[in-house]
Each structure stands twice: as C-alpha cells, then as structure tokens.
Enzyme design. Sequence first.
Site, PDB file in Angstrom:
ATOM      1  N   GLY A  25     -10.526  58.603   5.019  1.00 54.09           N
ATOM      2  CA  GLY A  25      -9.790  59.145   4.702  1.00 54.09           C
ATOM      3  C   GLY A  25      -8.700  59.726   4.440  1.00 54.09           C
ATOM      4  O   GLY A  25      -7.513  60.094   3.939  1.00 54.09           O
ATOM      5  N   ALA A  26     -10.021  61.565   3.662  1.00 52.03           N
ATOM      6  CA  ALA A  26      -9.432  62.150   2.805  1.00 52.03           C
ATOM      7  C   ALA A  26      -8.242  63.076   2.554  1.00 52.03           C
ATOM      8  O   ALA A  26      -8.305  63.484   1.647  1.00 52.03           O
ATOM      9  CB  ALA A  26     -10.495  61.596   1.649  1.00 52.03           C
ATOM     10  N   ASN A 102     -10.590  54.094   2.705  1.00 52.72           N
ATOM     11  CA  ASN A 102      -8.634  54.058   2.937  1.00 52.72           C
ATOM     12  C   ASN A 102      -8.101  54.530   4.250  1.00 52.72           C
ATOM     13  O   ASN A 102      -6.953  54.002   5.336  1.00 52.72           O
ATOM     14  CB  ASN A 102      -8.464  55.497   2.300  1.00 52.72           C
ATOM     15  CG  ASN A 102      -6.959  55.919   2.807  1.00 52.72           C
ATOM     16  OD1 ASN A 102      -5.691  55.635   2.949  1.00 52.72           O
ATOM     17  ND2 ASN A 102      -7.031  57.229   3.281  1.00 52.72           N
ATOM     18  N   SER A 155      -2.803  46.616   3.001  1.00 52.03           N
ATOM     19  CA  SER A 155      -1.468  46.602   3.913  1.00 52.03           C
ATOM     20  C   SER A 155      -0.683  45.337   3.543  1.00 52.03           C
ATOM     21  O   SER A 155      -1.042  43.602   3.710  1.00 52.03           O
ATOM     22  CB  SER A 155      -1.215  46.433   4.655  1.00 52.03           C
ATOM     23  OG  SER A 155       0.082  46.842   5.619  1.00 52.03           O
ATOM     24  N   TYR A 168      -3.473  45.040  13.686  1.00 51.62           N
ATOM     25  CA  TYR A 168      -3.127  45.551  11.869  1.00 51.62           C
ATOM     26  C   TYR A 168      -2.726  44.862  11.329  1.00 51.62           C
ATOM     27  O   TYR A 168      -4.113  44.991  10.735  1.00 51.62           O
ATOM     28  CB  TYR A 168      -2.272  47.127  12.016  1.00 51.62           C
ATOM     29  CG  TYR A 168      -1.429  47.476  10.607  1.00 51.62           C
ATOM     30  CD1 TYR A 168      -2.147  48.822  10.523  1.00 51.62           C
ATOM     31  CD2 TYR A 168      -0.722  46.993  10.185  1.00 51.62           C
ATOM     32  CE1 TYR A 168      -2.481  49.394   9.466  1.00 51.62           C
ATOM     33  CE2 TYR A 168      -0.590  48.249   8.790  1.00 51.62           C
ATOM     34  CZ  TYR A 168      -1.672  48.892   8.455  1.00 51.62           C
ATOM     35  OH  TYR A 168      -1.581  49.718   7.074  1.00 51.62           O
ATOM     36  N   ALA A 170      -3.839  41.704  12.191  1.00 51.07           N
ATOM     37  CA  ALA A 170      -5.131  41.218  11.719  1.00 51.07           C
ATOM     38  C   ALA A 170      -6.310  41.595  11.599  1.00 51.07           C
ATOM     39  O   ALA A 170      -6.798  40.867  10.512  1.00 51.07           O
ATOM     40  CB  ALA A 170      -5.484  40.855  12.972  1.00 51.07           C
ATOM     41  N   ALA A 171      -6.393  42.847  11.244  1.00 48.85           N
ATOM     42  CA  ALA A 171      -7.329  43.765  10.727  1.00 48.85           C
ATOM     43  C   ALA A 171      -6.907  44.201   9.307  1.00 48.85           C
ATOM     44  O   ALA A 171      -7.849  44.161   7.963  1.00 48.85           O
ATOM     45  CB  ALA A 171      -7.056  45.285  10.808  1.00 48.85           C
ATOM     46  N   LYS A 172      -6.124  44.167   8.739  1.00 50.94           N
ATOM     47  CA  LYS A 172      -5.478  44.222   7.209  1.00 50.94           C
ATOM     48  C   LYS A 172      -5.513  43.498   6.914  1.00 50.94           C
ATOM     49  O   LYS A 172      -5.894  42.455   5.669  1.00 50.94           O
ATOM     50  CB  LYS A 172      -4.162  44.833   7.067  1.00 50.94           C
ATOM     51  CG  LYS A 172      -4.036  45.843   7.781  1.00 50.94           C
ATOM     52  CD  LYS A 172      -5.244  47.475   6.703  1.00 50.94           C
ATOM     53  CE  LYS A 172      -4.695  48.309   6.970  1.00 50.94           C
ATOM     54  NZ  LYS A 172      -5.214  49.176   5.633  1.00 50.94           N
TER      55      LYS A 172
END
Length: 214
Positions: A25-26, A102, A155, A168, A170-172
């Site tokens: 994600g650069a 990222n 996060s 989000y 749950a993913a983080k």
Amino acid sequence: APEQQNGRVSLEDKRLAGKAAIVTGATKGIGKAIALKLAGAGASVLGLARDISNADELVAQIGALGAKAHFISADVSKWEDCQRAVSAALEVFGRLDILVNNAGTSLPHLPISQIAEADWRKVTSVTLDGTAFMSRSALPHMIGSKDGVIVNIASTAGVQTGAAMGAYAAAKAGVIQLTKVIAVENVANNVRANALLVGATDTDLVHKAFAEFS
C-alpha cells in the site's frame, strides 16, 4: 548517534543503507510516508499497490533521497501476488531485510447485522489475509538469512472500537495477535515483528471513512 529532532530520533542518518524493504500500500497515505522515510534512511524500497499509476513520481522522490525504488502492481489478498512480490525484491535488490505490511481498508463500515459476505471479505482479505500472506512469503528468506524485521500497521480499532467497525476491528485485532505469534516463533531466528497501533490519520481513506458517517 542518530540525529535528534524535537526529542525524536531521525532516520536521516542513513542507518538503513544497504538494506532492502517491501512496503505494501505504498503509493499513498501512510504507506507512501513510510516508503519515503525508509528511503531517507538509505534503504532500497520495493513498493506494492494495486494501482501504481502514480508510482513514477514516487520513484523520482525516492531517487532524490539517494535511494533506489521499484514498484509493482500486486493484490496482497492473493497468495501468488505476495510470493511474486518477495521474489521481485530479491531479484531487484538481491536481499530483503524489512517488510512493512501497511495495505488495508476499513471500508465499507456496516453493522454486523447488515454486512454482506463480499463486504466482510473486502475488508478482511486485504487487512488481515494480506498481512499474513506477505509475512508468510517473506519469512522463509528472513529465517534463512537469520535477520529481518516485519512491521505490521495495525490500529487502535484492534483494541477499542465502535459501531459499524466489526470487519475492520476484527481484522486489526487479528493483525495484532498475528504479529505476536510471528515474534514468538522467530526469536531464535533473529527476526523481529512489531505492530503499530495507528489512530485516525490524515489520509484519503480516513476522509472517505468519515464521509460515510457524516
């Protein structure tokens, strides 16, 4: 000693000279800032993004810092793309020392009672699966060289969150626990893993997220 600026250690001392990093994600937001900071510290950077249409400008910026850069289009939610990214770093730079995971998204924001499978997977496949797949791809090389650092951009939502943030959050939270597992598994391999719990940041993604709630 590293240069001190306002009480913070500066990376501009080129202490990463000779190192090579992958940043996912650069091309924008946090990932772009990280890529530029690593380059400023002397590291070569392989940047990944699904859309690399603005990568030439970033390559020029990194070159102006005296570092090398190469960008490839890749979707980190796809196992094959992650394997290809690591192979590209080894081919272009001959080494891989740093991986910054990222890439991620919090959109769409929907209550669990309303979220569809496609919406859930849109968030978790990049944010959690992508972090796991990239780490899986990079780790064998780092273990083999007995050196490496993995930095996962997590996060504050992974430890405290609110409504409509289920996928989000749950993913983080998964990213945080994944980071701990990677660190524990690789103490003897001299491979470190750390998660950064980032709060709201001035990026396009955060502006889009706030727009959903307005």
